[in-house]
Design a protein around this motif. Structure first.
Motif, PDB file in Angstrom:
ATOM      1  N   VAL A  95       0.850  -1.187   0.000  1.00  0.00           N
ATOM      2  CA  VAL A  95       0.000   0.000   0.000  1.00  0.00           C
ATOM      3  C   VAL A  95       0.886   1.236   0.000  1.00  0.00           C
ATOM      4  N   LEU A  96       0.546   2.175  -0.869  1.00  0.00           N
ATOM      5  CA  LEU A  96       1.257   3.449  -0.952  1.00  0.00           C
ATOM      6  C   LEU A  96       0.267   4.601  -0.891  1.00  0.00           C
ATOM      7  N   PHE A  97       0.662   5.665  -0.237  1.00  0.00           N
ATOM      8  CA  PHE A  97      -0.119   6.894  -0.201  1.00  0.00           C
ATOM      9  C   PHE A  97       0.599   7.912  -1.074  1.00  0.00           C
ATOM     10  N   GLN A  98      -0.106   8.458  -2.064  1.00  0.00           N
ATOM     11  CA  GLN A  98       0.483   9.417  -2.989  1.00  0.00           C
ATOM     12  C   GLN A  98      -0.433  10.613  -3.167  1.00  0.00           C
ATOM     13  N   GLY A  99       0.116  11.675  -3.744  1.00  0.00           N
ATOM     14  CA  GLY A  99      -0.668  12.882  -3.968  1.00  0.00           C
ATOM     15  C   GLY A  99      -1.256  13.376  -2.660  1.00  0.00           C
ATOM     16  N   THR A 100      -2.499  13.852  -2.727  1.00  0.00           N
ATOM     17  CA  THR A 100      -3.155  14.332  -1.509  1.00  0.00           C
ATOM     18  C   THR A 100      -3.450  13.189  -0.540  1.00  0.00           C
ATOM     19  N   GLY A 101      -3.350  11.965  -1.011  1.00  0.00           N
ATOM     20  CA  GLY A 101      -3.530  10.801  -0.141  1.00  0.00           C
ATOM     21  C   GLY A 101      -2.507  10.723   0.973  1.00  0.00           C
ATOM     22  N   THR A 102      -1.377  11.434   0.818  1.00  0.00           N
ATOM     23  CA  THR A 102      -0.363  11.441   1.879  1.00  0.00           C
ATOM     24  C   THR A 102      -0.902  12.055   3.165  1.00  0.00           C
ATOM     25  N   ARG A 103      -1.969  12.820   3.052  1.00  0.00           N
ATOM     26  CA  ARG A 103      -2.562  13.473   4.230  1.00  0.00           C
ATOM     27  C   ARG A 103      -3.291  12.504   5.159  1.00  0.00           C
ATOM     28  N   ILE A 137      -5.733   8.218   9.952  1.00  0.00           N
ATOM     29  CA  ILE A 137      -6.122   6.809  10.104  1.00  0.00           C
ATOM     30  C   ILE A 137      -5.413   6.117  11.255  1.00  0.00           C
ATOM     31  N   THR A 138      -4.374   6.730  11.776  1.00  0.00           N
ATOM     32  CA  THR A 138      -3.656   6.151  12.914  1.00  0.00           C
ATOM     33  C   THR A 138      -4.367   6.426  14.240  1.00  0.00           C
ATOM     34  N   SER A 139      -5.348   7.305  14.221  1.00  0.00           N
ATOM     35  CA  SER A 139      -6.105   7.626  15.429  1.00  0.00           C
ATOM     36  C   SER A 139      -7.092   6.497  15.730  1.00  0.00           C
ATOM     37  N   PRO A 140      -7.082   5.983  16.956  1.00  0.00           N
ATOM     38  CA  PRO A 140      -7.984   4.870  17.301  1.00  0.00           C
ATOM     39  C   PRO A 140      -9.465   5.159  17.068  1.00  0.00           C
ATOM     40  N   SER A 161       4.542   8.823  -0.431  1.00  0.00           N
ATOM     41  CA  SER A 161       5.413   9.444  -1.421  1.00  0.00           C
ATOM     42  C   SER A 161       6.113  10.645  -0.796  1.00  0.00           C
ATOM     43  N   SER A 162       7.428  10.638  -0.819  1.00  0.00           N
ATOM     44  CA  SER A 162       8.197  11.733  -0.231  1.00  0.00           C
ATOM     45  C   SER A 162       7.899  13.057  -0.926  1.00  0.00           C
ATOM     46  N   GLY A 163       7.973  13.059  -2.249  1.00  0.00           N
ATOM     47  CA  GLY A 163       7.728  14.286  -2.998  1.00  0.00           C
ATOM     48  C   GLY A 163       6.317  14.802  -2.818  1.00  0.00           C
ATOM     49  N   CYS A 164       5.356  13.902  -2.813  1.00  0.00           N
ATOM     50  CA  CYS A 164       3.959  14.305  -2.626  1.00  0.00           C
ATOM     51  C   CYS A 164       3.739  14.836  -1.211  1.00  0.00           C
ATOM     52  N   ALA A 165       4.350  14.196  -0.228  1.00  0.00           N
ATOM     53  CA  ALA A 165       4.221  14.662   1.151  1.00  0.00           C
ATOM     54  C   ALA A 165       4.774  16.079   1.292  1.00  0.00           C
ATOM     55  N   ASP A 166       5.840  16.384   0.551  1.00  0.00           N
ATOM     56  CA  ASP A 166       6.382  17.748   0.562  1.00  0.00           C
ATOM     57  C   ASP A 166       5.370  18.731  -0.014  1.00  0.00           C
ATOM     58  N   VAL A 167       4.831  18.409  -1.176  1.00  0.00           N
ATOM     59  CA  VAL A 167       3.911  19.305  -1.875  1.00  0.00           C
ATOM     60  C   VAL A 167       2.626  19.524  -1.078  1.00  0.00           C
ATOM     61  N   GLU A 214       5.949  15.925   7.835  1.00  0.00           N
ATOM     62  CA  GLU A 214       6.148  15.801   9.287  1.00  0.00           C
ATOM     63  C   GLU A 214       5.084  14.920   9.926  1.00  0.00           C
ATOM     64  N   THR A 215       3.849  15.067   9.484  1.00  0.00           N
ATOM     65  CA  THR A 215       2.771  14.240  10.026  1.00  0.00           C
ATOM     66  C   THR A 215       3.032  12.764   9.732  1.00  0.00           C
ATOM     67  N   ALA A 216       3.423  12.470   8.497  1.00  0.00           N
ATOM     68  CA  ALA A 216       3.708  11.080   8.134  1.00  0.00           C
ATOM     69  C   ALA A 216       4.829  10.517   9.003  1.00  0.00           C
ATOM     70  N   LEU A 217       5.894  11.258   9.134  1.00  0.00           N
ATOM     71  CA  LEU A 217       7.021  10.792   9.953  1.00  0.00           C
ATOM     72  C   LEU A 217       6.621  10.653  11.416  1.00  0.00           C
ATOM     73  N   ASP A 218       5.864  11.622  11.934  1.00  0.00           N
ATOM     74  CA  ASP A 218       5.420  11.570  13.334  1.00  0.00           C
ATOM     75  C   ASP A 218       4.542  10.358  13.620  1.00  0.00           C
ATOM     76  N   HIS A 219       3.869   9.844  12.587  1.00  0.00           N
ATOM     77  CA  HIS A 219       2.973   8.705  12.766  1.00  0.00           C
ATOM     78  C   HIS A 219       3.587   7.388  12.274  1.00  0.00           C
ATOM     79  N   GLY A 220       4.896   7.402  12.064  1.00  0.00           N
ATOM     80  CA  GLY A 220       5.617   6.163  11.770  1.00  0.00           C
ATOM     81  C   GLY A 220       5.601   5.697  10.335  1.00  0.00           C
ATOM     82  N   PHE A 221       5.215   6.551   9.408  1.00  0.00           N
ATOM     83  CA  PHE A 221       5.200   6.164   7.999  1.00  0.00           C
ATOM     84  C   PHE A 221       6.574   6.407   7.377  1.00  0.00           C
ATOM     85  N   LYS A 222       6.967   5.506   6.519  1.00  0.00           N
ATOM     86  CA  LYS A 222       8.215   5.635   5.768  1.00  0.00           C
ATOM     87  C   LYS A 222       7.974   6.558   4.579  1.00  0.00           C
ATOM     88  N   LEU A 223       8.968   7.384   4.265  1.00  0.00           N
ATOM     89  CA  LEU A 223       8.907   8.209   3.063  1.00  0.00           C
ATOM     90  C   LEU A 223       9.538   7.423   1.923  1.00  0.00           C
TER      91      LEU A 223
END
Length: 125
Positions: free
Chosen positions: A42-50, A55-58, A77-83, A88-97
């Motif tokens: 599973v990959l999160f890309q584009g606005t899906g990186t948000r 979804i990590t919230s119980p 997606s690293s580039g999409c997460a930047d755009v 920071e949210t992805a990293l704070d919630h344990g997602f790999k870029l």
């Protein structure tokens, strides 16, 4: 062996039921494939990186599905997460870029071409 790559593009900021339905069905697809013993990622890309901060919230409606397939999540997606201001949210919630595809002017994106070359069926939500 069946190989499926699930790519989530839907934008949680839209606030629509459609967006929630898309992430729900994406995670259901990953769950179903996992239960059947298929190779799934599973990959999160584009606005899906948000989605990474939601979804990590119980108490989120898809958190149970997220928990059931989080071992199959390759990352965001690293580039999409930047755009889309989700790095920071992805990293704070344990997602790999994911940045294997070096696109000029970005910090890199997942390589859909590699997934296809590796025999994955790619589905987008």
């Amino acid at each position: 062996m069946n190989k499926t790559a699930v790519i989530i593009l839907s934008d949680p900021k839209s606030g629509s039921e459609e967006s929630l339905g898309r992430v729900f069905n994406a995670l259901v697809t990953a769950y179903d494939a996992k239960q059947r013993g298929h190779d799934v990622t599973v990959l999160f890309q584009g606005t899906g990186t948000r989605w990474s901060g939601l979804i990590t919230s119980p108490d989120h409606p898809v958190n149970g599905l997220y928990e059931a397939v989080k071992d199959k999540i390759a990352g965001v997606s690293s580039g999409c997460a930047d755009v889309f201001d989700a790095r920071e949210t992805a990293l704070d919630h344990g997602f790999k870029l994911v940045s294997e595809c070096a696109v000029p002017g970005t910090s890199g994106l997942p390589s859909i071409a590699r997934l296809l070359a590796d025999g994955y069926n790619v589905v987008t939500f």
